[in-house]
Design a protein around this motif. Sequence first.
Motif, mmCIF file in Angstrom:
data_model
loop_
_atom_site.group_PDB
_atom_site.id
_atom_site.type_symbol
_atom_site.label_atom_id
_atom_site.label_comp_id
_atom_site.label_asym_id
_atom_site.label_seq_id
_atom_site.Cartn_x
_atom_site.Cartn_y
_atom_site.Cartn_z
ATOM 1 N N THR A 1 2.541 -2.907 7.482
ATOM 2 C CA THR A 1 3.807 -3.630 7.620
ATOM 3 C C THR A 1 4.220 -3.820 9.069
ATOM 4 O O THR A 1 5.011 -4.716 9.369
ATOM 5 C CB THR A 1 4.939 -2.916 6.859
ATOM 6 O OG1 THR A 1 5.196 -1.643 7.470
ATOM 7 C CG2 THR A 1 4.579 -2.716 5.391
ATOM 8 N N LEU B 1 -4.196 -2.914 8.557
ATOM 9 C CA LEU B 1 -4.385 -4.360 8.660
ATOM 10 C C LEU B 1 -5.725 -4.751 9.275
ATOM 11 O O LEU B 1 -6.391 -5.664 8.751
ATOM 12 C CB LEU B 1 -3.224 -4.981 9.442
ATOM 13 C CG LEU B 1 -3.311 -6.487 9.694
ATOM 14 C CD1 LEU B 1 -3.282 -7.280 8.391
ATOM 15 C CD2 LEU B 1 -2.161 -6.928 10.607
ATOM 16 N N THR C 1 10.446 -12.638 -2.248
ATOM 17 C CA THR C 1 10.532 -13.336 -0.969
ATOM 18 C C THR C 1 11.525 -14.477 -1.150
ATOM 19 O O THR C 1 11.200 -15.479 -1.797
ATOM 20 C CB THR C 1 9.164 -13.891 -0.545
ATOM 21 O OG1 THR C 1 8.191 -12.836 -0.571
ATOM 22 C CG2 THR C 1 9.236 -14.473 0.857
ATOM 23 N N VAL D 1 -0.568 -12.750 6.107
ATOM 24 C CA VAL D 1 -0.702 -12.007 7.359
ATOM 25 C C VAL D 1 -2.170 -11.707 7.628
ATOM 26 O O VAL D 1 -2.663 -11.879 8.753
ATOM 27 C CB VAL D 1 0.130 -10.703 7.294
ATOM 28 C CG1 VAL D 1 -0.028 -9.893 8.565
ATOM 29 C CG2 VAL D 1 1.604 -11.013 7.041
ATOM 30 N N SER E 1 4.334 -9.155 12.962
ATOM 31 C CA SER E 1 3.833 -8.351 11.846
ATOM 32 C C SER E 1 4.619 -8.694 10.595
ATOM 33 O O SER E 1 5.583 -9.469 10.641
ATOM 34 C CB SER E 1 3.994 -6.858 12.159
ATOM 35 O OG SER E 1 5.376 -6.520 12.218
ATOM 36 N N LEU E 2 4.236 -8.080 9.489
ATOM 37 C CA LEU E 2 4.983 -8.287 8.248
ATOM 38 C C LEU E 2 6.442 -7.893 8.423
ATOM 39 O O LEU E 2 7.347 -8.564 7.922
ATOM 40 C CB LEU E 2 4.338 -7.469 7.127
ATOM 41 C CG LEU E 2 4.888 -7.660 5.706
ATOM 42 C CD1 LEU E 2 4.676 -9.094 5.241
ATOM 43 C CD2 LEU E 2 4.212 -6.694 4.751
ATOM 44 N N SER F 1 1.562 -14.003 -0.312
ATOM 45 C CA SER F 1 2.472 -12.994 0.215
ATOM 46 C C SER F 1 1.878 -12.305 1.455
ATOM 47 O O SER F 1 1.572 -12.968 2.443
ATOM 48 C CB SER F 1 2.811 -12.017 -0.909
ATOM 49 O OG SER F 1 3.941 -11.237 -0.617
ATOM 50 N N TYR F 2 1.677 -10.977 1.423
ATOM 51 C CA TYR F 2 1.064 -10.262 2.538
ATOM 52 C C TYR F 2 -0.303 -10.842 2.896
ATOM 53 O O TYR F 2 -0.736 -10.763 4.058
ATOM 54 C CB TYR F 2 0.929 -8.774 2.180
ATOM 55 C CG TYR F 2 -0.056 -7.992 3.017
ATOM 56 C CD1 TYR F 2 0.226 -7.672 4.343
ATOM 57 C CD2 TYR F 2 -1.275 -7.561 2.479
ATOM 58 C CE1 TYR F 2 -0.690 -6.957 5.113
ATOM 59 C CE2 TYR F 2 -2.186 -6.842 3.233
ATOM 60 C CZ TYR F 2 -1.896 -6.541 4.553
ATOM 61 O OH TYR F 2 -2.793 -5.828 5.316
ATOM 62 N N SER G 1 4.420 -16.917 1.138
ATOM 63 C CA SER G 1 3.703 -16.060 2.072
ATOM 64 C C SER G 1 4.343 -16.052 3.453
ATOM 65 O O SER G 1 5.448 -16.552 3.670
ATOM 66 C CB SER G 1 2.246 -16.554 2.157
ATOM 67 O OG SER G 1 1.449 -15.666 2.877
ATOM 68 N N GLY H 1 -1.724 -10.146 -2.362
ATOM 69 C CA GLY H 1 -0.600 -9.592 -1.629
ATOM 70 C C GLY H 1 -0.616 -8.078 -1.550
ATOM 71 O O GLY H 1 -1.617 -7.413 -1.838
ATOM 72 N N ALA H 2 0.536 -7.521 -1.160
ATOM 73 C CA ALA H 2 0.657 -6.090 -0.904
ATOM 74 C C ALA H 2 0.809 -5.281 -2.191
ATOM 75 O O ALA H 2 1.316 -5.770 -3.205
ATOM 76 C CB ALA H 2 1.853 -5.820 0.008
ATOM 77 N N GLN I 1 -0.187 1.517 -0.914
ATOM 78 C CA GLN I 1 -0.916 0.891 0.180
ATOM 79 C C GLN I 1 -0.538 1.574 1.489
ATOM 80 O O GLN I 1 0.567 2.109 1.631
ATOM 81 C CB GLN I 1 -0.566 -0.602 0.247
ATOM 82 C CG GLN I 1 -1.317 -1.393 1.303
ATOM 83 C CD GLN I 1 -1.035 -2.892 1.205
ATOM 84 O OE1 GLN I 1 -0.261 -3.333 0.362
ATOM 85 N NE2 GLN I 1 -1.663 -3.673 2.064
#
Length: 235
Positions: A166, A54, A191, A82, A110-111, A78-79, A102, A8-9, A161
């Motif tokens: 995002t 991304l 989340t 994406v 987008s996120l 999670s991220y 996720s 994830g992020a 990051q």
Amino acid sequence: MHVVFVHGACVRDGEWWWHRAAALLETAGVTSSAPPLPSCGETGLRPGADGPSLPDDVGAVRAHLESLAGPVVVVAHSYGGVVTAEAAAGLPEVRHLLFVTSFLPEPGESLASFGDGAPAPYLDFGTDGTFGVRPETATRTFLQDCDEEAVVGAHDRLVRQSAAVTVRPVGAAAWKEIASTYLVCARDNGTPPAVQRAQAARAGRVVEIDAGHHPFLSRPREVADLVLGLAQSQK
């Protein structure tokens, strides 16, 4: 069968986050790996307004998937969901996608599409084009059901990051063409479960467990058993 974990992020070292589940998979004869994400600074490029975003993460994960021989199950956290939505699209070697608390974006989403437009209170967006998890919120938001060893290790791996990840939309939705399962974590304080369940409606199958945001640390046996079941179903 090989398992690829996409983290994830705002963290680094995907193999560490995945190591407890990976050890259980290995005893069952299933190998796994966790490619680095450039936007998290894992490939030597500095995150920021002009840093990797991304598309760089998608390219890194896709290149890793293409380098593998044989069928693959991708576990996206999670991220990571994406990234995986675009990275896994059109790859015949990817047989199943497991999304863990996720996001399953449609092309063009987008996120940021999954929020209300306001930054999450546990995130800090800097003037340098980066964002990160506020350390003082990390445990209660993401790690409240993890043991001390996992909590300490997780805090050591928090990173800044590139914030552009995002808002950058994806160009494909692999979950529309590849069999998918969504793992809802009912105790996730990052989340919300309601958001997860809405995302899970896009997947082919839904499993729910009583865990926080990182079940592969707090409930590795349950995660490993789920992944093994998916892997065995592809044989």
